[in-house]
Design a protein around this motif. Structure first.
Motif, PDB file in Angstrom:
ATOM      1  N   ASP A 159      28.720  -9.897  82.785  1.00  0.00           N
ATOM      2  CA  ASP A 159      27.564 -10.761  82.535  1.00  0.00           C
ATOM      3  C   ASP A 159      26.628 -10.813  83.742  1.00  0.00           C
ATOM      4  O   ASP A 159      25.415 -10.701  83.597  1.00  0.00           O
ATOM      5  CB  ASP A 159      28.018 -12.174  82.149  1.00  0.00           C
ATOM      6  N   ARG A 160      27.196 -10.986  84.942  1.00  0.00           N
ATOM      7  CA  ARG A 160      26.365 -11.015  86.149  1.00  0.00           C
ATOM      8  C   ARG A 160      25.674  -9.670  86.361  1.00  0.00           C
ATOM      9  O   ARG A 160      24.489  -9.607  86.675  1.00  0.00           O
ATOM     10  CB  ARG A 160      27.181 -11.361  87.386  1.00  0.00           C
ATOM     11  N   SER A 161      26.420  -8.593  86.160  1.00  0.00           N
ATOM     12  CA  SER A 161      25.855  -7.260  86.360  1.00  0.00           C
ATOM     13  C   SER A 161      24.698  -7.000  85.404  1.00  0.00           C
ATOM     14  O   SER A 161      23.645  -6.502  85.810  1.00  0.00           O
ATOM     15  CB  SER A 161      26.928  -6.185  86.173  1.00  0.00           C
ATOM     16  N   LEU A 162      24.887  -7.340  84.131  1.00  0.00           N
ATOM     17  CA  LEU A 162      23.834  -7.134  83.139  1.00  0.00           C
ATOM     18  C   LEU A 162      22.617  -7.990  83.446  1.00  0.00           C
ATOM     19  O   LEU A 162      21.480  -7.513  83.387  1.00  0.00           O
ATOM     20  CB  LEU A 162      24.367  -7.439  81.734  1.00  0.00           C
ATOM     21  N   SER A 163      22.846  -9.228  83.822  1.00  0.00           N
ATOM     22  CA  SER A 163      21.746 -10.124  84.175  1.00  0.00           C
ATOM     23  C   SER A 163      20.967  -9.582  85.372  1.00  0.00           C
ATOM     24  O   SER A 163      19.731  -9.568  85.370  1.00  0.00           O
ATOM     25  CB  SER A 163      22.291 -11.517  84.481  1.00  0.00           C
ATOM     26  N   THR A 164      21.686  -9.137  86.384  1.00  0.00           N
ATOM     27  CA  THR A 164      21.024  -8.610  87.579  1.00  0.00           C
ATOM     28  C   THR A 164      20.296  -7.304  87.285  1.00  0.00           C
ATOM     29  O   THR A 164      19.190  -7.085  87.783  1.00  0.00           O
ATOM     30  CB  THR A 164      22.046  -8.410  88.726  1.00  0.00           C
ATOM     31  N   LEU A 165      20.910  -6.447  86.485  1.00  0.00           N
ATOM     32  CA  LEU A 165      20.230  -5.202  86.097  1.00  0.00           C
ATOM     33  C   LEU A 165      18.919  -5.504  85.373  1.00  0.00           C
ATOM     34  O   LEU A 165      17.884  -4.892  85.651  1.00  0.00           O
ATOM     35  CB  LEU A 165      21.126  -4.351  85.196  1.00  0.00           C
ATOM     36  N   ASN A 166      18.951  -6.458  84.447  1.00  0.00           N
ATOM     37  CA  ASN A 166      17.729  -6.832  83.724  1.00  0.00           C
ATOM     38  C   ASN A 166      16.686  -7.416  84.667  1.00  0.00           C
ATOM     39  O   ASN A 166      15.501  -7.074  84.585  1.00  0.00           O
ATOM     40  CB  ASN A 166      18.053  -7.816  82.600  1.00  0.00           C
ATOM     41  N   HIS A 167      17.128  -8.286  85.562  1.00  0.00           N
ATOM     42  CA  HIS A 167      16.202  -8.897  86.525  1.00  0.00           C
ATOM     43  C   HIS A 167      15.578  -7.833  87.430  1.00  0.00           C
ATOM     44  O   HIS A 167      14.360  -7.812  87.625  1.00  0.00           O
ATOM     45  CB  HIS A 167      16.922  -9.946  87.355  1.00  0.00           C
ATOM     46  N   THR A 168      16.406  -6.958  87.995  1.00  0.00           N
ATOM     47  CA  THR A 168      15.870  -5.951  88.912  1.00  0.00           C
ATOM     48  C   THR A 168      15.024  -4.913  88.173  1.00  0.00           C
ATOM     49  O   THR A 168      14.097  -4.363  88.741  1.00  0.00           O
ATOM     50  CB  THR A 168      16.994  -5.262  89.720  1.00  0.00           C
ATOM     51  N   PHE A 169      15.333  -4.676  86.897  1.00  0.00           N
ATOM     52  CA  PHE A 169      14.478  -3.787  86.099  1.00  0.00           C
ATOM     53  C   PHE A 169      13.075  -4.371  85.995  1.00  0.00           C
ATOM     54  O   PHE A 169      12.082  -3.663  86.167  1.00  0.00           O
ATOM     55  CB  PHE A 169      15.071  -3.570  84.696  1.00  0.00           C
TER      56      PHE A 169
ATOM     57  N   ASP B 105      22.389   5.755  98.153  1.00  0.00           N
ATOM     58  CA  ASP B 105      22.455   5.692  96.697  1.00  0.00           C
ATOM     59  C   ASP B 105      23.463   4.639  96.257  1.00  0.00           C
ATOM     60  O   ASP B 105      23.180   3.833  95.363  1.00  0.00           O
ATOM     61  CB  ASP B 105      22.826   7.063  96.120  1.00  0.00           C
ATOM     62  N   ALA B 106      24.631   4.615  96.883  1.00  0.00           N
ATOM     63  CA  ALA B 106      25.643   3.604  96.551  1.00  0.00           C
ATOM     64  C   ALA B 106      25.102   2.201  96.828  1.00  0.00           C
ATOM     65  O   ALA B 106      25.282   1.284  96.026  1.00  0.00           O
ATOM     66  CB  ALA B 106      26.919   3.861  97.355  1.00  0.00           C
ATOM     67  N   ASN B 107      24.427   2.034  97.948  1.00  0.00           N
ATOM     68  CA  ASN B 107      23.826   0.743  98.300  1.00  0.00           C
ATOM     69  C   ASN B 107      22.832   0.289  97.234  1.00  0.00           C
ATOM     70  O   ASN B 107      22.879  -0.850  96.767  1.00  0.00           O
ATOM     71  CB  ASN B 107      23.137   0.862  99.662  1.00  0.00           C
ATOM     72  N   TYR B 108      21.941   1.166  96.845  1.00  0.00           N
ATOM     73  CA  TYR B 108      20.932   0.854  95.829  1.00  0.00           C
ATOM     74  C   TYR B 108      21.608   0.400  94.535  1.00  0.00           C
ATOM     75  O   TYR B 108      21.228  -0.611  93.933  1.00  0.00           O
ATOM     76  CB  TYR B 108      20.058   2.089  95.582  1.00  0.00           C
ATOM     77  N   ARG B 109      22.623   1.131  94.122  1.00  0.00           N
ATOM     78  CA  ARG B 109      23.269   0.834  92.853  1.00  0.00           C
ATOM     79  C   ARG B 109      24.106  -0.439  92.922  1.00  0.00           C
ATOM     80  O   ARG B 109      24.215  -1.168  91.934  1.00  0.00           O
ATOM     81  CB  ARG B 109      24.056   2.051  92.411  1.00  0.00           C
ATOM     82  N   LEU B 110      24.698  -0.717  94.066  1.00  0.00           N
ATOM     83  CA  LEU B 110      25.411  -1.993  94.230  1.00  0.00           C
ATOM     84  C   LEU B 110      24.434  -3.163  94.146  1.00  0.00           C
ATOM     85  O   LEU B 110      24.725  -4.175  93.496  1.00  0.00           O
ATOM     86  CB  LEU B 110      26.162  -2.012  95.565  1.00  0.00           C
ATOM     87  N   LEU B 111      23.303  -3.033  94.790  1.00  0.00           N
ATOM     88  CA  LEU B 111      22.285  -4.085  94.711  1.00  0.00           C
ATOM     89  C   LEU B 111      21.829  -4.298  93.273  1.00  0.00           C
ATOM     90  O   LEU B 111      21.630  -5.445  92.847  1.00  0.00           O
ATOM     91  CB  LEU B 111      21.092  -3.740  95.608  1.00  0.00           C
ATOM     92  N   ARG B 112      21.668  -3.223  92.516  1.00  0.00           N
ATOM     93  CA  ARG B 112      21.199  -3.325  91.131  1.00  0.00           C
ATOM     94  C   ARG B 112      22.164  -4.100  90.244  1.00  0.00           C
ATOM     95  O   ARG B 112      21.750  -4.689  89.248  1.00  0.00           O
ATOM     96  CB  ARG B 112      20.967  -1.942  90.521  1.00  0.00           C
TER      97      ARG B 112
END
Length: 138
Positions: A120-130, A4-11
């Protein structure tokens, strides 16, 4: 918990890997480099395989982070950063429900802190992975 931690770090854009096989843990840990953080999650902090992998990672130069319940466990000797849980298990489900909830709370806090540190990176990556994962939904 590690997966779960791995998945969320990737996100949130942090390159991560969860390794649950003890042989692969030992190999991966021994190959860790100084720019790597290794997160060990262990309720007891005294499982031989977990101790070995964490020790190998520390010897390889990685920063070792432990999430554990016991403040005097052997795991602390190999950990640069210790995040303690305070979970008391019942006799019916030892080391299961309350320890996992406590570990999850710490992982949640860790992920949120890391995401906010590079918002900014986190939000961008979350949007991309979504968007990537949207193809998995009907």
């Amino acid at each position: 918990m590690a997966e779960d931690a791995n998945y969320r770090l990737l996100r949130i854009g942090i390159n991560s890997r969860a390794t649950v096989d003890s042989h692969v843990q030992a190999i991966t840990a021994s190959l860790a480099e100084p720019n790597v953080a290794v997160l060990t999650i262990s309720h007891s902090g005294s499982t031989v395989e977990t101790l070995t992998a964490t020790q190998l990672a520390k010897e390889a130069g990685a920063t070792t982070i432990a999430i554990t319940n016991f403040g005097k466990s052997p795991l602390l000797a190999h950990s640069d950063i210790v995040l303690n849980t305070l979970a008391r298990e019942t006799h019916f489900r030892t080391e299961a429900m309350t320890s996992r909830i406590a570990q999850l709370a710490i992982v949640d806090t860790l992920i949120a802190s890391l995401a906010l540190a590079d918002y900014d990176r986190s939000l961008s990556t979350l949007n991309h992975t979504f968007e990537v994962l949207s193809s998995k939904r009907l």
